[in-house]
Design a protein around this motif. Structure first.
Motif, mmCIF file in Angstrom:
data_model
loop_
_atom_site.group_PDB
_atom_site.id
_atom_site.type_symbol
_atom_site.label_atom_id
_atom_site.label_comp_id
_atom_site.label_asym_id
_atom_site.label_seq_id
_atom_site.Cartn_x
_atom_site.Cartn_y
_atom_site.Cartn_z
ATOM 1 N N LEU A 94 0.809 -1.222 0.000
ATOM 2 C CA LEU A 94 0.000 0.000 0.000
ATOM 3 C C LEU A 94 0.843 1.273 0.000
ATOM 4 N N TRP A 95 0.217 2.345 -0.446
ATOM 5 C CA TRP A 95 0.796 3.683 -0.466
ATOM 6 C C TRP A 95 0.164 4.481 0.669
ATOM 7 N N ILE A 96 0.942 5.380 1.278
ATOM 8 C CA ILE A 96 0.389 6.333 2.245
ATOM 9 C C ILE A 96 0.852 7.722 1.821
ATOM 10 N N ILE A 97 -0.123 8.577 1.561
ATOM 11 C CA ILE A 97 0.146 9.964 1.189
ATOM 12 C C ILE A 97 -0.362 10.839 2.317
ATOM 13 N N GLU A 98 0.433 11.797 2.751
ATOM 14 C CA GLU A 98 -0.003 12.713 3.807
ATOM 15 C C GLU A 98 0.005 14.131 3.287
ATOM 16 N N ILE A 99 -1.100 14.830 3.550
ATOM 17 C CA ILE A 99 -1.165 16.246 3.204
ATOM 18 C C ILE A 99 -1.468 17.029 4.475
ATOM 19 N N GLU A 100 -1.097 18.304 4.483
ATOM 20 C CA GLU A 100 -1.373 19.182 5.615
ATOM 21 C C GLU A 100 -2.299 20.287 5.144
ATOM 22 N N ASP A 101 -3.490 20.320 5.727
ATOM 23 C CA ASP A 101 -4.459 21.343 5.346
ATOM 24 C C ASP A 101 -5.410 21.598 6.512
ATOM 25 N N ARG A 102 -5.300 22.772 7.095
ATOM 26 C CA ARG A 102 -6.155 23.120 8.239
ATOM 27 C C ARG A 102 -7.637 23.038 7.900
ATOM 28 N N ALA A 103 -7.979 23.287 6.642
ATOM 29 C CA ALA A 103 -9.383 23.247 6.215
ATOM 30 C C ALA A 103 -9.876 21.815 5.999
ATOM 31 N N GLY A 104 -8.970 20.848 6.000
ATOM 32 C CA GLY A 104 -9.363 19.449 5.858
ATOM 33 C C GLY A 104 -9.718 19.041 4.438
ATOM 34 N N ARG A 105 -9.274 19.806 3.450
ATOM 35 C CA ARG A 105 -9.565 19.456 2.057
ATOM 36 C C ARG A 105 -8.782 18.206 1.671
ATOM 37 N N HIS A 106 -9.455 17.312 0.956
ATOM 38 C CA HIS A 106 -8.801 16.067 0.552
ATOM 39 C C HIS A 106 -8.493 16.014 -0.936
ATOM 40 N N PHE A 107 -9.068 16.885 -1.727
ATOM 41 C CA PHE A 107 -8.832 16.962 -3.171
ATOM 42 C C PHE A 107 -9.178 15.680 -3.915
ATOM 43 N N LEU A 108 -10.121 14.920 -3.378
ATOM 44 C CA LEU A 108 -10.560 13.693 -4.031
ATOM 45 C C LEU A 108 -11.855 13.919 -4.807
ATOM 46 N N GLY A 109 -12.404 15.102 -4.713
ATOM 47 C CA GLY A 109 -13.600 15.456 -5.470
ATOM 48 C C GLY A 109 -14.771 14.548 -5.182
ATOM 49 N N GLU A 110 -15.532 14.255 -6.217
ATOM 50 C CA GLU A 110 -16.728 13.430 -6.079
ATOM 51 C C GLU A 110 -16.414 11.944 -5.910
ATOM 52 N N ASP A 111 -15.140 11.594 -6.022
ATOM 53 C CA ASP A 111 -14.760 10.196 -5.835
ATOM 54 C C ASP A 111 -14.713 9.800 -4.366
ATOM 55 N N ALA A 112 -14.821 10.800 -3.461
ATOM 56 C CA ALA A 112 -14.842 10.514 -2.022
ATOM 57 C C ALA A 112 -16.284 10.347 -1.568
ATOM 58 N N VAL A 113 -16.565 9.212 -0.974
ATOM 59 C CA VAL A 113 -17.889 8.935 -0.427
ATOM 60 C C VAL A 113 -17.836 9.320 1.047
ATOM 61 N N GLU A 114 -18.452 10.420 1.388
ATOM 62 C CA GLU A 114 -18.339 10.961 2.747
ATOM 63 C C GLU A 114 -19.192 10.232 3.762
ATOM 64 N N GLY A 115 -20.093 9.376 3.325
ATOM 65 C CA GLY A 115 -21.062 8.705 4.137
ATOM 66 C C GLY A 115 -20.642 8.193 5.415
#
Length: 115
Positions: A94-115
């Motif tokens: 597996l890959w692990i990518i880490e981003i730092e964003d105080r606003a919590g943006r994930h940049f995955l667009g509509e491909d993220a299922v927030e449910g």
């Protein structure tokens, strides 16, 4: 046919760079088909963790879909690290990518299922 993991990760890093959001590869996985986890560090001791959606999501055969791994809200970084350690035992590619964003943006667009 799904885009290879390494190509997807490099494109994702560029997307983050375009938004001036720091992003790093914490763990490099299999270039062709490694699962990818996105850890969004909110810089307050909490993170939101996204991983591959389970099989059966619409479009999942050709496009990557994402779900929150540890509930609906941010969790402590230690909890996320523990979860990822268990995932590495199950899937060493597996890959692990880490981003730092105080606003919590994930940049995955509509491909993220927030449910």
């Amino acid at each position: 046919m799904r885009v290879k993991s390494e190509i997807w990760v490099l494109a994702y890093l560029r997307r983050c760079q375009a938004e001036a959001v720091p992003a790093v590869i914490v763990r490099r996985g299999d270039a062709a088909a490694g699962a990818i986890f996105i850890c969004v560090d909110l810089l307050d001791g909490t993170v939101s963790l996204y991983g591959p959606a389970p099989a059966g999501f619409v479009g999942g055969e050709t496009e990557r879909r994402w779900v929150r791994c540890l509930g609906v809200g941010p969790v402590g970084s230690a909890e996320a690290r523990t979860y990822l350690a268990r995932q590495r035992e199950f899937d060493p590619d597996l890959w692990i990518i880490e981003i730092e964003d105080r606003a919590g943006r994930h940049f995955l667009g509509e491909d993220a299922v927030e449910g």
